[in-house]
Design an enzyme around this catalytic site. Sequence first.
Site, PDB file in Angstrom:
ATOM      1  N   ARG A  99       0.828  -1.204   0.000  1.00 26.74           N
ATOM      2  CA  ARG A  99       0.000   0.000   0.000  1.00 26.74           C
ATOM      3  C   ARG A  99       0.864   1.256   0.000  1.00 26.74           C
ATOM      4  NH1 ARG A  99      -1.633   3.134   4.466  1.00 26.74           N
ATOM      5  NH2 ARG A  99      -3.651   4.173   4.296  1.00 26.74           N
ATOM      6  N   VAL A 145       4.054   1.619  -0.939  1.00 26.53           N
ATOM      7  CA  VAL A 145       4.771   1.763  -2.211  1.00 26.53           C
ATOM      8  C   VAL A 145       3.828   2.334  -3.267  1.00 26.53           C
ATOM      9  CG1 VAL A 145       5.821   0.471  -4.115  1.00 26.53           C
ATOM     10  CG2 VAL A 145       6.438  -0.070  -1.753  1.00 26.53           C
ATOM     11  N   SER A 156      10.161 -20.079  -6.657  1.00 28.32           N
ATOM     12  CA  SER A 156      10.392 -20.128  -8.091  1.00 28.32           C
ATOM     13  C   SER A 156      11.712 -20.829  -8.396  1.00 28.32           C
ATOM     14  CB  SER A 156      10.402 -18.706  -8.675  1.00 28.32           C
ATOM     15  OG  SER A 156      10.691 -18.771 -10.049  1.00 28.32           O
ATOM     16  N   ASP A 164      16.059 -12.787   2.745  1.00 28.56           N
ATOM     17  CA  ASP A 164      17.388 -12.889   2.124  1.00 28.56           C
ATOM     18  C   ASP A 164      17.369 -13.560   0.754  1.00 28.56           C
ATOM     19  OD1 ASP A 164      16.876 -15.357   3.172  1.00 28.56           O
ATOM     20  OD2 ASP A 164      18.673 -15.472   4.405  1.00 28.56           O
ATOM     21  N   THR A 203      10.064 -10.172   6.680  1.00 28.46           N
ATOM     22  CA  THR A 203      10.237 -11.531   7.200  1.00 28.46           C
ATOM     23  C   THR A 203      10.034 -11.500   8.699  1.00 28.46           C
ATOM     24  OG1 THR A 203      11.873 -13.227   7.741  1.00 28.46           O
ATOM     25  CG2 THR A 203      12.740 -11.079   7.148  1.00 28.46           C
ATOM     26  N   ALA A 233       9.349 -16.238  30.371  1.00 23.58           N
ATOM     27  CA  ALA A 233       9.684 -17.669  30.318  1.00 23.58           C
ATOM     28  C   ALA A 233      10.837 -17.988  31.259  1.00 23.58           C
ATOM     29  CB  ALA A 233      10.041 -18.064  28.890  1.00 23.58           C
ATOM     30  N   GLU A 236      13.031 -22.858  16.643  1.00 19.06           N
ATOM     31  CA  GLU A 236      12.934 -24.052  15.787  1.00 19.06           C
ATOM     32  C   GLU A 236      14.297 -24.532  15.303  1.00 19.06           C
ATOM     33  OE1 GLU A 236      10.714 -23.318  12.168  1.00 19.06           O
ATOM     34  OE2 GLU A 236      11.763 -21.467  11.753  1.00 19.06           O
ATOM     35  N   HIS A 279       2.759 -22.169  11.647  1.00 21.74           N
ATOM     36  CA  HIS A 279       2.436 -21.036  10.774  1.00 21.74           C
ATOM     37  C   HIS A 279       1.486 -20.016  11.373  1.00 21.74           C
ATOM     38  CE1 HIS A 279       4.863 -22.831   7.769  1.00 21.74           C
ATOM     39  NE2 HIS A 279       4.538 -21.920   6.886  1.00 21.74           N
ATOM     40  N   ARG A 325       3.038 -16.686  11.200  1.00 25.65           N
ATOM     41  CA  ARG A 325       3.200 -15.967   9.932  1.00 25.65           C
ATOM     42  C   ARG A 325       1.983 -15.128   9.587  1.00 25.65           C
ATOM     43  NH1 ARG A 325       7.535 -16.635   7.577  1.00 25.65           N
ATOM     44  NH2 ARG A 325       8.721 -18.566   7.610  1.00 25.65           N
TER      45      ARG A 325
END
Lengths: 322, 322, 322, 322
Positions: B21, B23, B73, B103, B126, B187, B223, B253, B256
């Site tokens: 948005r 950009v 890709s 990256d 990321t 934690a 992870e 996920h 994400r």
Amino acid sequence: MKKIAVMTSGGDAPGMNAGIRAVTRTALSLGLEVVGIYRGYQGMIENDFIPLSHESVRNIIHRGGTFLKTARSDDFRTIEGRAQAAANLKAHGVEGLVVIGGDGSFTGAAALHDEHGVKVVGCPGTIDNDLFGTDYTIGYDTAVNTAVHAIDQIRDTAASHNRLFFVEVMGRDAGFIALRTGLASGAEAVLVPETTTYIEDLTAKLEKNWKMKKSSAIIIVAEGDDAGGAIEIAKKVNAKFEGWESKVTVLGHIQRGGSPTAFDRILASRMGHAAVLALLAGSTDVMIGQKNGEMVEVPFKQAVKHHETLSKHLLDLVEILS
Amino acid sequence: MKKIAVMTSGGDAPGMNAGIRAVTRTALSLGLEVVGIYRGYQGMIENDFIPLSHESVRNIIHRGGTFLKTARSDDFRTIEGRAQAAANLKAHGVEGLVVIGGDGSFTGAAALHDEHGVKVVGCPGTIDNDLFGTDYTIGYDTAVNTAVHAIDQIRDTAASHNRLFFVEVMGRDAGFIALRTGLASGAEAVLVPETTTYIEDLTAKLEKNWKMKKSSAIIIVAEGDDAGGAIEIAKKVNAKFEGWESKVTVLGHIQRGGSPTAFDRILASRMGHAAVLALLAGSTDVMIGQKNGEMVEVPFKQAVKHHETLSKHLLDLVEILS
Amino acid sequence: MKKIAVMTSGGDAPGMNAGIRAVTRTALSLGLEVVGIYRGYQGMIENDFIPLSHESVRNIIHRGGTFLKTARSDDFRTIEGRAQAAANLKAHGVEGLVVIGGDGSFTGAAALHDEHGVKVVGCPGTIDNDLFGTDYTIGYDTAVNTAVHAIDQIRDTAASHNRLFFVEVMGRDAGFIALRTGLASGAEAVLVPETTTYIEDLTAKLEKNWKMKKSSAIIIVAEGDDAGGAIEIAKKVNAKFEGWESKVTVLGHIQRGGSPTAFDRILASRMGHAAVLALLAGSTDVMIGQKNGEMVEVPFKQAVKHHETLSKHLLDLVEILS
Amino acid sequence: MKKIAVMTSGGDAPGMNAGIRAVTRTALSLGLEVVGIYRGYQGMIENDFIPLSHESVRNIIHRGGTFLKTARSDDFRTIEGRAQAAANLKAHGVEGLVVIGGDGSFTGAAALHDEHGVKVVGCPGTIDNDLFGTDYTIGYDTAVNTAVHAIDQIRDTAASHNRLFFVEVMGRDAGFIALRTGLASGAEAVLVPETTTYIEDLTAKLEKNWKMKKSSAIIIVAEGDDAGGAIEIAKKVNAKFEGWESKVTVLGHIQRGGSPTAFDRILASRMGHAAVLALLAGSTDVMIGQKNGEMVEVPFKQAVKHHETLSKHLLDLVEILS
């Protein structure tokens, strides 16, 4: 009846605090004294009692977990343990007991009643919804919403990639959480213990789904499914279904916590209130249930024997709408 | 420069939509035309372009995922693939490109620049925060909040029982998400790839913790930790630490997705804006970073080579405050 | 019947998208064609139709609002407008219509049926829960949870200070949202249009509450209360109740949005499914309701005439537990 | 130094509990004793002290509000009050004090230092971000996220209708919350006290927006705006801008509560830790700030005199991206 006790037992369920609050304030409003018992039956045996006032249960209605805590009690499985527990109740002048918990808790309560004549009424507090005689248990709605919210976040990613997402939800040997989670999250498949899971059928369905929709798929796995947990099933599917990436989420104890939904708070409030009224009316050895919006009493032995049937209609609806 | 393109690439990160948005609207406000490229480099090769208007990016700032989607890709790893991609950009009259990704995405962008002279500026998108030259990447704050919120719910249960909870969070080979999640969730231990994990030390610490506090413990596992994932580590600990029950959550996920936090939306808005200005100012082959609150430019080759060091101070703080 | 249409009308309600999805996919699974109508009756008059496929309703089950949008339509209040609307339906070959909305929407649907013989079935989509013949309307559970969650945040502050918090919730001339919000949030008082609000009684209660509990109080005000909105009532109370600080929150349209709860998604899914089956079975001029967990049909004229009675029992429970 | 005290003062801010926890555990880890003071300066005068252990601050990092509570203190504005407060500190053997609060709290702390030589270090705990010498205050990030999340829900509705939504956010005489909320929520306009608000300009902008985008608009109003609150401004705009419906939301104290974000918990943890180290290093009469990611010390008199400038760049960015 002049004094009652309240306790939580078994696995935590969101809404237990709202239940304790309702029991306490209802009893106080009727002129009764109230004591809380910490750590369930173990605390009952170890005499871990605390007087509860109006103030004691302030600002807890929105808290997950249970401020009275729960614990396992191997001691309570012995005749001596139960005798000690009953003796403690008597020493405190407790004439009635409200237990908020699941089937194990009610089995214990029934024993306490049978062996020592303790008047006891239960409220179904378990995220699993696996009790007979009630449409909903306290914590179930919150657990489903927690799972659904988590899957919504996976969906954001699923919309961008082509993948298989396996999400394991709780429910012990019952598929209630899985079913409602699957329906509400628009999952492509729901695997429950109540029906046999055939990996071949699942794979075929996912292939068909992919050919038709060219998109990711989300599969809900009940922890007690006959074909295994999410990690195991993901491996089996992957072996047969090449070229797809599988991602696994195991929600675990996230589902036991969290601030209870409005539904669970209201359910717990009504059940806690009804439990006190039931004790005063002379009922014992029963669980309060909600059927068709009304409070009902269900004998412990019925409540714990088996659970309500998983709706075939809703299972079909998952298929139709996926 | 009259026309630019924008795309998202690599793993989804919350805030990517806010970046697209920014950009788009910045470019439009400066009189440029804008096209979006679907599915990252694969879409660039397959000519999957779409003109973007002010309206195209309405009501997306709060959405997780990326409406332009991302994809892997393999084709783009070939010289032919990149040549086709560059040819498509040229055919569309695209004179500058903004890539929002990690990256791998920037390595691809650098190749596009080196081989075909494409002017390209990157925005770090990321959740892993594993890029050099920026204090924060887009999506990191949201991912940490998602993990923290999940652990809060486990904490409700932890307060009632005595258990070990192992929670696996994302981050690939970096411990950023684990560190901030551990600090913010209070934690008892955080296991990260950047430091060697000794199961004996962990077990000793948990035993000491138990003797001192008589309560549950929550252990965050990155992870990519050298001692394994949460399931593996839980097994190892359990073997040495009898009498405790271990519960594992694998967030997967969930991290994400989700609606981006205000922080990520503002970061993405600023970076998207800065990326367009950088292109217009003639910059290329650089990633926009945020250092000390200011927008900076970092050469791709630096950004992807390694990542910022995990703060030893914050790791210590987890210990001090746990 | 070969082709049906679906639309949303009136105020937005969370879960409307889940309803559209259920209508569409159920109809498709039965071999019907489906068209969506944008912007309710206004779009029907302006011929703003769109064919709906399985894909059209993907990834919308968790979205607030309605992707078909809603609008007011003065044109539809005229005979000519309704004639044009009916003509457009006919031109598209639409043989049955599902309307998701509230009482105004159903009054319109009834007119369309009476004047032009359009077969039409409604689903109750309104946060206000103010329709007769259904225990719940789509959006109600979400709106209550939104309000409750907001009040939880106020409670954090309330626990630290001594203040009166007035929170205005929606519901038009009905107190359903206020009642369940008050019960679930543990409010000290709930003011609803269904009962007369006496400021003196409220003030006396708050004074008593203060003397007993020495704490803040949260008062839920239904927007349609006979004594005014939250701002007005806060002024009246303050005038009589010196030395206290009053803080007002007006939740407004926050309650209409947000991702629907699992409850609302399942309700909408079931109702959408039932609406299509009802059309196929020849039903018309009826709203689908849920009574005691089952889908039922309620004639429009009954549904819109009045609404279910506010539970006196739950109102009392607020008092007992506060 | 052998014993320190910690307290919270002024308006609640999410993250205060994390700050208390950090102060307590850092001090304990360094061999100091710690006492908490309830209800800020009033509790200090009334000798409302409590010893704090490692256990005392368990399971509070995720809670909104402050478990030590806050209060206003007219008594502390008198020389006698402050003398009593200092005497109580001395009687308890308190050699250093950490105050978590805003400008009023620090002015009080400075007086305590000036008149009685009390060694005192502050942590900026206020949602308003209106202190000089720190990039962020504890609670600010949470308050912004709360407001943004609320506006997201309004956006669901805004996407379906054509309306003006006015949302009033907190911030006293500063526009920080409004600015970041507006930027992160994609608002059409942000009205802040730092710039003069001209209703004509706003109206013109909204008309232009409407002609260009044919959609609803969301306007963020800082509570301290020179043109009035959201209700007042909505009235003024409506008078000039016919045919549009205006809807007002006043978020109020919702913004003060809620579970703190990861950002606020980490900020509070770092600041609490730094405050104890500063006391031990002999610092006094200073506030801990965060500048460019590092902990710094800022003299109270500087911190409270004025606040950081509202970023003109970000204000412009709202315009460019809206």
